[in-house]
Design an enzyme around this catalytic site. Sequence first.
Site, PDB file in Angstrom:
ATOM      1  CE  LYS A  58     -40.174 -62.768   6.373  1.00 33.94           C
ATOM      2  NZ  LYS A  58     -38.764 -62.420   6.551  1.00 33.94           N
ATOM      3  CB  SER A  59     -40.759 -56.112   5.670  1.00 35.24           C
ATOM      4  OG  SER A  59     -39.782 -56.819   4.986  1.00 35.24           O
TER       5      SER A  59
ATOM      6  NE  ARG B 197     -29.543 -64.476   4.799  1.00 34.31           N
ATOM      7  CZ  ARG B 197     -30.758 -63.921   4.855  1.00 34.31           C
ATOM      8  NH1 ARG B 197     -31.647 -64.367   5.737  1.00 34.31           N
ATOM      9  NH2 ARG B 197     -31.073 -62.932   4.053  1.00 34.31           N
TER      10      ARG B 197
ATOM     11  CG  ASP C   9     -38.042 -61.238  -0.012  1.00 29.81           C
ATOM     12  OD1 ASP C   9     -36.841 -61.536  -0.180  1.00 29.81           O
ATOM     13  OD2 ASP C   9     -38.434 -60.506   0.927  1.00 29.81           O
TER      14      ASP C   9
ATOM     15  CE  LYS D  88     -32.482 -61.716  -0.491  1.00 30.90           C
ATOM     16  NZ  LYS D  88     -32.473 -60.486   0.316  1.00 30.90           N
TER      17      LYS D  88
ATOM     18  NE  ARG E   4     -35.212 -67.346  -0.524  1.00 28.44           N
ATOM     19  CZ  ARG E   4     -35.773 -66.380   0.174  1.00 28.44           C
ATOM     20  NH1 ARG E   4     -35.940 -65.182  -0.357  1.00 28.44           N
ATOM     21  NH2 ARG E   4     -36.188 -66.594   1.412  1.00 28.44           N
TER      22      ARG E   4
HETATM   23  C1  S3P Z   1     -35.957 -57.182   3.988  1.00 27.17           C
HETATM   24  C2  S3P Z   1     -35.112 -56.831   2.972  1.00 27.17           C
HETATM   25  C3  S3P Z   1     -34.688 -57.770   1.918  1.00 27.17           C
HETATM   26  C4  S3P Z   1     -35.611 -58.986   1.862  1.00 27.17           C
HETATM   27  C5  S3P Z   1     -35.886 -59.563   3.218  1.00 27.17           C
HETATM   28  C6  S3P Z   1     -36.549 -58.520   4.110  1.00 27.17           C
HETATM   29  C7  S3P Z   1     -36.313 -56.161   4.998  1.00 27.17           C
HETATM   30  O1  S3P Z   1     -33.381 -58.206   2.200  1.00 27.17           O
HETATM   31  O2  S3P Z   1     -35.060 -59.977   1.021  1.00 27.17           O
HETATM   32  O3  S3P Z   1     -36.739 -60.680   3.111  1.00 27.17           O
HETATM   33  O4  S3P Z   1     -37.274 -56.372   5.752  1.00 27.17           O
HETATM   34  O5  S3P Z   1     -35.631 -55.134   5.052  1.00 27.17           O
HETATM   35  P1  S3P Z   1     -32.088 -57.357   1.759  1.00 27.17           P
HETATM   36  O6  S3P Z   1     -32.145 -56.043   2.420  1.00 27.17           O
HETATM   37  O7  S3P Z   1     -30.905 -58.170   2.210  1.00 27.17           O
HETATM   38  O8  S3P Z   1     -32.179 -57.270   0.261  1.00 27.17           O
END
Ligand code: S3P
Length: 431
Positions: A25-26, A126, A316, A343, A347
Amino acid sequence: MMTNDRRVVSPAPMLTGTVQVPADKSIAHRAAMLAALSDGTSRIVHFPAARDPQSTLACMRALGAGVSVDADGILVVDGLGTDGLRAPAGPLDCGNSGTTMRLLAGLLAGRDFESTLVGDESLSARPMGRIRDPLSLMGAAVELTEGHAPVHVRGRRLRGITYELPVASAQVKSCILLAGLLAEGTTTVVERVPSRDHTERMLGLDLVVLGDRRLLSVDGGKRIPAGTWTVPGDFSAAAFFLVAGSVVPGSVLHLRGVGMNPTRNALLDVLRAMGADISVESERTLGGEPVADLTVRSAALSGVSVSGDIIPSLIDEIPVLAVAGALAEGTTEIADAAELRLKETDRLTAMTGMLTAMGADVEERPDGLVIRGGPVLRGAEVESFGDHRIAMAAGVAALVARGDTVIHGASCASVSFPGFWDVLDRAAGRG
Ligand code: S3P
């Protein structure tokens, strides 16, 4: 919460077979954005159907990028160049996705048009001040409502800044670097603790390490060549099966093509330190990211302490790590993880409630959890609070509980892992 959105999960005798995890996903968010900014036609292989990356794709479409799918199922994006995005006709809907909202705000800050980013109830709660502050320093006009979405971005001419991240966040880091593409001069982000590095990998940025400071710089006016991005399997999705395969006795599960980026996969080391039996085979590189095939065999786990700089590399995965802790011999302590409260839901509170309802001994701390593990959980009625990772963590715990577990709000798993419940059922031999 809709009462019919629930899933009843029974204990599983064992888990076997091969699990195909969804594409990351990222990485997919970033691939969709960079493809839309590229000079020409780009292709994204294995773009996931999950709701979050689809939100990003819809936003890039609304900003003028041509998006289609070819005969082989490959996503084809007609890029507009870094400076070519067009004013959207209405608000850009980021759905449940923090990455979409925070990265897009950076992408839009230096444009000659206005845009508004909206999200669902969870995303609207958020914190967005963390991106408004650096973007304002760059000269952008970003308006929030009491620190939250809707995020109203009035595009401005931006100047490069040097910004030290007050919180280890890949989303904030990426937001600033993407804004830097349209800023005058050089934009530098300084991080003290490594966070996921997909954006800098994809933009081809060099990391400069000065003592305990990690510097990433991007020059305004940088162009992004059209190309092909291949999205590897999502380690964060694999994590649920690494824990499930460890805790359900007699299990042997294979996971193919899983992303092994070291800024993402610290859970692997932590599970191994707990006694997990996970082998890593066929290590290779796919689309600039390390990937491997994993095999997990059930094993007795013992408690572990996790804190400090490792936390962003498994942020995560902490909900499912808490499940492993509840089933391990001895105490598991998780600290320095207050970010989990920000989040999709809080969580730390959600996992405390879930595991306590299932009979575990969990103490909630301001920045973590102390879990005194034991061999037995019992089936219970638990809530996802609309958070995909909470729902899936409950699904894993349910596999080893005595009696059935009812998970309310289970369908949100599709935010990152469409088909999760069917995959879990198949691995448990009930597919
Ligand atoms: C992500 C960064 C993380 C992660 C999120 C995806 C990303 O969040 O928890 O699920 O894709 O850059 P944070 O940057 O707020 O820590």
